[in-house]
Design a protein around this motif. Structure first.
Motif, mmCIF file in Angstrom:
data_model
loop_
_atom_site.group_PDB
_atom_site.id
_atom_site.type_symbol
_atom_site.label_atom_id
_atom_site.label_comp_id
_atom_site.label_asym_id
_atom_site.label_seq_id
_atom_site.Cartn_x
_atom_site.Cartn_y
_atom_site.Cartn_z
ATOM 1 N N ASP A 269 0.680 -1.226 -0.046
ATOM 2 C CA ASP A 269 -0.172 -0.270 0.061
ATOM 3 C C ASP A 269 0.964 1.211 0.061
ATOM 4 O O ASP A 269 2.098 1.301 -0.230
ATOM 5 N N HIS A 307 -4.290 -1.280 -2.239
ATOM 6 C CA HIS A 307 -5.474 -2.174 -1.403
ATOM 7 C C HIS A 307 -6.587 -1.578 -1.081
ATOM 8 O O HIS A 307 -7.524 -1.827 -0.376
ATOM 9 N N ARG A 474 -13.220 -5.003 9.948
ATOM 10 C CA ARG A 474 -13.181 -3.712 10.263
ATOM 11 C C ARG A 474 -14.195 -2.865 10.209
ATOM 12 O O ARG A 474 -15.037 -3.222 9.236
ATOM 13 N N GLU A 522 -15.019 -3.170 -1.950
ATOM 14 C CA GLU A 522 -13.767 -3.917 -1.074
ATOM 15 C C GLU A 522 -12.846 -4.171 -2.083
ATOM 16 O O GLU A 522 -13.305 -4.990 -3.365
ATOM 17 N N GLY A 525 -11.005 -8.261 0.213
ATOM 18 C CA GLY A 525 -11.278 -9.002 1.301
ATOM 19 C C GLY A 525 -10.307 -10.302 1.399
ATOM 20 O O GLY A 525 -10.088 -10.774 0.677
HETATM 21 O O1 H53 Z 1 -6.595 -4.634 2.464
HETATM 22 C C1 H53 Z 1 -6.935 -6.086 2.485
HETATM 23 C C2 H53 Z 1 -8.225 -6.053 1.355
HETATM 24 C C3 H53 Z 1 -9.264 -5.089 1.744
HETATM 25 C C4 H53 Z 1 -8.896 -3.956 2.227
HETATM 26 C C5 H53 Z 1 -7.644 -3.913 3.272
HETATM 27 C C6 H53 Z 1 -6.982 -2.611 3.648
HETATM 28 C C7 H53 Z 1 -6.485 -2.537 4.889
HETATM 29 O O2 H53 Z 1 -6.637 -3.663 5.819
HETATM 30 C C8 H53 Z 1 -6.056 -1.362 5.317
HETATM 31 C C9 H53 Z 1 -5.567 -0.425 4.630
HETATM 32 C C10 H53 Z 1 -6.056 -0.454 3.201
HETATM 33 O O3 H53 Z 1 -6.016 0.631 2.211
HETATM 34 C C11 H53 Z 1 -6.840 -1.603 2.736
HETATM 35 O O4 H53 Z 1 -9.805 -2.947 2.844
HETATM 36 O O5 H53 Z 1 -10.220 -5.003 0.955
HETATM 37 O O6 H53 Z 1 -8.563 -7.549 1.277
HETATM 38 C C12 H53 Z 1 -5.775 -6.833 1.632
HETATM 39 O O7 H53 Z 1 -5.412 -6.738 0.639
#
Ligand code: H53
Length: 660
Positions: A269, A307, A474, A522, A525
């Motif tokens: 990210d 992400h 979350r 999403e 997920g």
């Molecule tokens: O990342 C997950 C995805 C999910 C997404 C999550 C995520 C975070 O946990 C934290 C920051 C962010 O920008 C995204 O919400 O959809 O599965 C792993 O890729």
């Protein structure tokens, strides 16, 4: 010269405590650590001592692996992440080394159970963790940190010369507790006595902030933000200096142009985006490298995983703050932006109208910002999303810019994986009565384990014959916990504090799980994959990885829910124009919640139409078991080993480096 000061062509010395699979030798080694441990009395051998001695024994036997990486000098990957959500390190390490049975037997000889000592430590020193009955609401961490840790495990499993860089936060994941006043967060001092940490006193790198302790505006949120920016820079700078110093130590000298053929950096990210200007800055400042060469090295080294597509979650930093904290880096970012604008104008004048959203620096008052995701897309050699639908959305809507980079597949790749996994279970087992019985008893055992934990923590007893329907996410509007809560509010009461250890119990113990985010929101997920892999059926929207899970396991064993991504804009318009009439049951439920009288509310009509189908299936045991088995069978593609093998081949270009 190699890291240990010896010529790297020399034979790798035998480890002080070589990896053995002989339980008697392991037991002797554990005893040795009990006697020499400085934390505990050598005369005690309680579960906590057993845990430490076992962990130290495993840790010491792993040392040799690093030496092989040093000797063979292969290309390395470094995974940069601001979060790693580790599970139980001991269980993981033993599992990855394939020595679980040997250690279990050795501990038996010493009067302990492997499973028990892991549990004991968690119970005694860390007062867990728990879960809620039906819906687990997490305030902070989501899949991003957990995926980072799964990836490290897979790198180890696949013998890849790869590792991660993260921050050693004093307080990691907090514990959650619900009181009448609302949620309480309790700091968790998780670093106490970690047997896994190795301090390297010989490695110290200066991290060069230019304003050092000056910018602390009174406002608590602002100072919090600044601290986060400093943490991000700290991670990037210290990690890159370490990588560069290892690179320079390699045999026979170095030239900067070969850096990308020795090192791949993956940004998890946008949080570690400052690695981009820092990798430009370090060699330019310290070694006089020219701009073009530094840009070439940086862009061939760095890859980026996105992400999220949610605009509010795409990270942006205030320009004035960045100018104060990191002026040289801001100069570099400004220069990259100028270069990028010129390139678009030159090569794709048809896309010029998109520049206001594609450029890195958004100068619009009142808040001129640096868009970190755009900086990544412009500078990284490869950008990937985390599910098919998500990658398409990235390409089509957010980062049109990537189509500038030539060949049809362009820069954004799909991490959704190709090819199946050599899975032991065949779909033909799904109808086999004996196999179904075994499957049902395994599921029942997991449900009992979960029920007993719930009963320990909450005092509530749960009938293991009931349907365990679980949503773990979350908190966010788009994930629509509210929708689920409307139906669940009166049925089950929550117990909280979700983490990896809880997941290990909760996920295998569930039969139905909710993944009902608004389609298109999403990114992927990740728990959906874990539930499905564990034979738990999914009720979900066509969003993120749900799409591929449904494709893989078959649409007939996926309870589809809600609108598709391409229908959502039309429905939104409908709603904006007030043409959308919500189901009267939603209005009723909302009114009811407002009245504060949850206790006597008849929630039943709310989800009746949907639940009817599910309960009908659930009562037909044979059919449910068949669906559950097929769910697991179809999930081979979502194993992180597969994902990492694909990253290694397609993005990092690194090879397996097997320890003999
Ligand atoms: O990342 C997950 C995805 C999910 C997404 C999550 C995520 C975070 O946990 C934290 C920051 C962010 O920008 C995204 O919400 O959809 O599965 C792993 O890729």
């Amino acid at each position: 010269m190699a890291e240990n000061g010896k010529s790297s062509t020399e034979k790798v010395p035998a480890a002080a405590h070589p990896l053995t699979e002989n339980p008697t030798e392991i037991a002797t080694d554990i005893n040795y650590h009990v006697k020499l441990n400085t934390h505990f009395s050598p005369f005690k051998f309680e579960p906590e001592q057993a845990f430490f001695a076992t962990a130290e024994s495993v840790r010491n036997s792993m040392g040799g692996h690093f030496l092989y990486f040093v000797r063979d000098n292969p290309k390395h990957t470094y995974y940069f992440s601001m979060e790693f959500l580790q599970g139980r390190a001991l269980t993981n390490a033993i599992g990855n080394l394939g020595i679980e049975n040997a250690y279990a037997e050795a501990l038996n000889k010493l009067g302990h159970e492997l499973e028990e000592i892991v549990e004991q430590v968690i119970n005694s020193s860390k007062k867990p963790v728990l879960v809620l009955n039906c819906i687990i609401l997490m305030t902070g961490n989501g899949g991003l940190g957990r995926i980072a840790s799964c990836f490290l495990d897979s790198m180890a499993t696949l013998n890849l010369p790869a590792g991660g860089y993260g921050l050693r936060y004093k307080y990691g994941l907090f514990k959650q507790r619900n009181t009448k006043q609302g949620q309480e967060e309790i700091a968790e001092d998780w670093l106490e006595f970690s047997p896994w940490e190795v301090v390297r006193y010989d490695l110290v790198y200066p991290v060069r902030f230019f304003i050092y302790a000056v910018l602390y505006p009174g406002d608590a949120t602002e100072s919090g933000k600044l601290l986060r920016l400093k943490q991000q820079f700290f991670l990037c700078s210290a990690s890159l200096q370490d990588i560069i110093s290892r690179f320079k130590d390699q045999r026979g000298g170095y030239t900067w142009s070969e850096f990308p053929s020795k090192i791949a950096v993956q940004l998890n990210d946008t949080h570690p985006t400052l690695a981009i200007p820092e990798l430009m800055c370090l060699p330019m400042e310290d070694e006089g490298l020219g701009w073009d060469e530094a840009w070439d090295v940086t862009t061939r080294t760095i890859a980026y995983t996105n992400h999220t597509v949610l605009p509010e979650a795409l990270e942006k930093w205030s320009q004035p703050v960045m100018w104060k904290l990191l002026p040289c880096h801001m100069e570099i970012i400004e220069e990259i932006d100028i270069m990028f604008l010129a390139m678009v104008k030159d090569t794709r004048p048809d896309l010029e109208y998109k520049l206001p959203s594609m450029c890195i620096l958004d100068h619009n008052p009142p808040k001129p910002v640096v868009r970190m995701a755009n900086l990544c897309v412009v500078s990284a050699h490869t950008v990937n999303g985390v599910a098919q639908l998500h990658s398409y959305t990235l390409k089509a809507e957010l980062f049109v810019v990537t189509s500038l980079y030539g060949p049809p597949s362009s820069k954004i790749r799909l991490t959704a994986l190709l090819g199946g996994f050599g899975f032991a279970i065949q779909s033909s087992f799904a109808d086999d009565a004996n196999f179904q019985d075994e499957w049902a008893s395994a599921k029942m055992a997991s449900k009992r384990r979960l029920a007993s934990n719930i009963s320990c923590v909450t005092g509530e007893s749960i009938d293991p014959n009931s349907l365990y329907d679980i949503q773990v996410k979350r908190i966010h509007e788009y994930k629509r916990q509210l929708l689920n809560i409307l139906g669940a509010i009166d049925r089950w009461y929550l117990f909280q504090n979700y983490n990896v250890s809880v997941a290990e119990m909760l996920i295998p113990g569930s039969e139905l799980s909710q993944h009902i985010s608004t389609a298109g929101m999403e990114a992927s997920g990740t728990s959906n994959m874990k539930f499905a892999l564990n034979g738990c059926l999914i009720i979900g929207t066509l969003d993120g990885a749900n799409v591929e899970i449904r494709e893989e396991i078959g649409e007939e064993i996926f309870f589809l829910f809600g609108a598709r991504a391409d229908e959502v804009p039309r429905l939104r318009k409908y709603q904006e124009n007030r043409l959308f009439e919500p189901d009267p049951r939603f209005e009723e439920a909302k009114q009811y919640i407002r009245s504060g009288a949850f206790g006597s509310y008849d929630y039943k009509p709310l989800l009746d139409s949907l639940e009817d189908v599910i309960y009908r299936y659930f009562r037909d045991r044979k059919r449910w078991l068949k669906m559950s088995i097929l769910s697991t069978v179809g999930c081979g593609k979502f194993i992180s080993d597969q994902t990492i093998a694909q990253y290694a081949k397609e993005i990092w270009n690194i090879q397996e480096c097997r320890v003999p």
